[in-house]
Design an enzyme around this catalytic site. Sequence first.
Site, mmCIF file in Angstrom:
data_model
loop_
_atom_site.group_PDB
_atom_site.id
_atom_site.type_symbol
_atom_site.label_atom_id
_atom_site.label_comp_id
_atom_site.label_asym_id
_atom_site.label_seq_id
_atom_site.Cartn_x
_atom_site.Cartn_y
_atom_site.Cartn_z
ATOM 1 N N ASP A 254 0.830 -1.211 0.000
ATOM 2 C CA ASP A 254 0.000 0.000 0.000
ATOM 3 C C ASP A 254 0.862 1.257 0.000
ATOM 4 O O ASP A 254 1.969 1.259 0.540
ATOM 5 C CB ASP A 254 -0.924 -0.037 1.231
ATOM 6 C CG ASP A 254 -2.084 0.936 1.105
ATOM 7 O OD1 ASP A 254 -2.376 1.391 -0.014
ATOM 8 O OD2 ASP A 254 -2.695 1.246 2.147
ATOM 9 N N SER B 43 -7.387 -5.686 -5.260
ATOM 10 C CA SER B 43 -8.447 -6.269 -4.443
ATOM 11 C C SER B 43 -9.776 -6.249 -5.190
ATOM 12 O O SER B 43 -9.955 -5.499 -6.162
ATOM 13 C CB SER B 43 -8.589 -5.491 -3.125
ATOM 14 O OG SER B 43 -9.326 -4.302 -3.324
ATOM 15 N N ASN C 183 -10.974 -2.853 -5.347
ATOM 16 C CA ASN C 183 -10.249 -1.820 -6.095
ATOM 17 C C ASN C 183 -10.953 -1.425 -7.402
ATOM 18 O O ASN C 183 -10.629 -0.402 -8.000
ATOM 19 C CB ASN C 183 -8.802 -2.249 -6.379
ATOM 20 C CG ASN C 183 -7.901 -2.176 -5.156
ATOM 21 O OD1 ASN C 183 -6.969 -2.962 -5.001
ATOM 22 N ND2 ASN C 183 -8.147 -1.219 -4.262
ATOM 23 N N GLU D 225 1.343 -13.483 12.288
ATOM 24 C CA GLU D 225 1.925 -12.301 12.925
ATOM 25 C C GLU D 225 1.727 -11.120 11.972
ATOM 26 O O GLU D 225 1.742 -11.286 10.751
ATOM 27 C CB GLU D 225 3.419 -12.508 13.191
ATOM 28 C CG GLU D 225 3.713 -13.614 14.191
ATOM 29 C CD GLU D 225 3.244 -13.269 15.614
ATOM 30 O OE1 GLU D 225 3.301 -12.095 16.004
ATOM 31 O OE2 GLU D 225 2.807 -14.203 16.317
HETATM 32 C C1 IPE Z 1 -5.354 -2.810 -0.190
HETATM 33 O O1 IPE Z 1 -5.062 -1.472 -0.313
HETATM 34 C C2 IPE Z 1 -5.333 -3.468 -1.544
HETATM 35 C C3 IPE Z 1 -4.027 -3.654 -2.157
HETATM 36 C C4 IPE Z 1 -2.884 -3.290 -1.641
HETATM 37 C C5 IPE Z 1 -4.048 -4.314 -3.434
HETATM 38 P P1 IPE Z 1 -6.190 -0.362 -0.472
HETATM 39 O O2 IPE Z 1 -5.472 0.921 -0.626
HETATM 40 O O3 IPE Z 1 -7.132 -0.738 -1.560
HETATM 41 O O4 IPE Z 1 -6.964 -0.439 0.918
HETATM 42 P P2 IPE Z 1 -7.833 0.637 1.677
HETATM 43 O O5 IPE Z 1 -8.873 1.121 0.709
HETATM 44 O O6 IPE Z 1 -6.920 1.748 2.089
HETATM 45 O O7 IPE Z 1 -8.385 -0.084 2.870
HETATM 46 C C1 IPE Z 2 -1.544 0.330 -3.415
HETATM 47 O O1 IPE Z 2 -1.369 1.694 -3.431
HETATM 48 C C2 IPE Z 2 -1.761 -0.234 -4.794
HETATM 49 C C3 IPE Z 2 -3.100 -0.790 -5.014
HETATM 50 C C4 IPE Z 2 -4.102 -0.791 -4.170
HETATM 51 C C5 IPE Z 2 -3.323 -1.393 -6.311
HETATM 52 P P1 IPE Z 2 -2.600 2.698 -3.382
HETATM 53 O O2 IPE Z 2 -2.993 3.031 -4.781
HETATM 54 O O3 IPE Z 2 -3.691 2.178 -2.533
HETATM 55 O O4 IPE Z 2 -1.920 3.947 -2.709
HETATM 56 P P2 IPE Z 2 -2.545 4.929 -1.620
HETATM 57 O O5 IPE Z 2 -3.054 4.082 -0.497
HETATM 58 O O6 IPE Z 2 -3.647 5.679 -2.301
HETATM 59 O O7 IPE Z 2 -1.411 5.808 -1.209
HETATM 60 MG MG MG Z 3 -4.132 2.346 -0.560
#
Ligand code: IPE
Ligand code: IPE
Ligand code: MG
Length: 241
Positions: free
Chosen positions: A21, A66, A69, A208
Amino acid sequence: MPTSGLPPIPGGPRHVAIIMDGNGRWASSRMLPRVAGHKAGVDAVRRIVRAAPKLGIETLTLYAFSSENWRRPADEVSDLMSLLRHHLLAELEELDSNGARLSLIGDWRGLKPDVVERLENAMESTRHNERFRLVVALNYGGQDELVRTVQGIAQKVASGAISPAAITPQMIEAGLDTADLPPVDLIIRSSGEQRLSNFLLWQAAYAELWFTPTLWPDFDENSLREAVEAYAQRERRFGGR
Ligand code: IPE
Ligand code: IPE
Ligand code: MG
């Protein structure tokens, strides 16, 4: 095998799962479009896939996309899919030459047909590799996985093959996408968020957890080593004493 400064850590995890993330925040902090963060995230994936086996990790599961997503703007979803098409699959040769097997969890068959075909080929061509297992969670949601598993079991009940009372945790586990994987020892999340976001809900029961404020594009070999070392210091109890 050369260990280049990353010797395996005694008592380290065999199966590590990572919620990658922070790509978007990495990009915004540099005044870049979000896709630049996702591209930098792919570079981090490459680094971590190379480092993991050197640290003694046998199975690495990466949360790449996800089932929630899809709620993102269409242009971001399409950027993520083209990165998957062009970059992750381009790494396949290296995976194969390093004896790595690619597996997938999630409802990845619901992706575009050309992507599904490439993924199927990639899994097939690395099927016999045993040195390291890379598992990519694609169109994955823990709740969706449980729903699909329960539907499979409900069908057996409906056909009279089993009775409801015969359902066991082992039967549920055998229906999960992770059925043929070792138990998840350590779940890492980058970017400072401290939640699972629908990742490996059943499998996280006794895993963990390790959180780091580092944004995913900045996550490197040292970040992974730090997490693995922290794990090696933990005492796992599984409800016993
Ligand atoms: C979780 O991250 C999904 C992936 C890393 C693929 P998100 O950025 O989608 O999660 P939320 O929305 O912050 O919970
Ligand atoms: C994780 O980074 C990648 C995916 C969920 C595909 P994010 O795109 O969620 O990045 P933030 O959380 O907005 O910084
Ligand atoms: Mg994210």
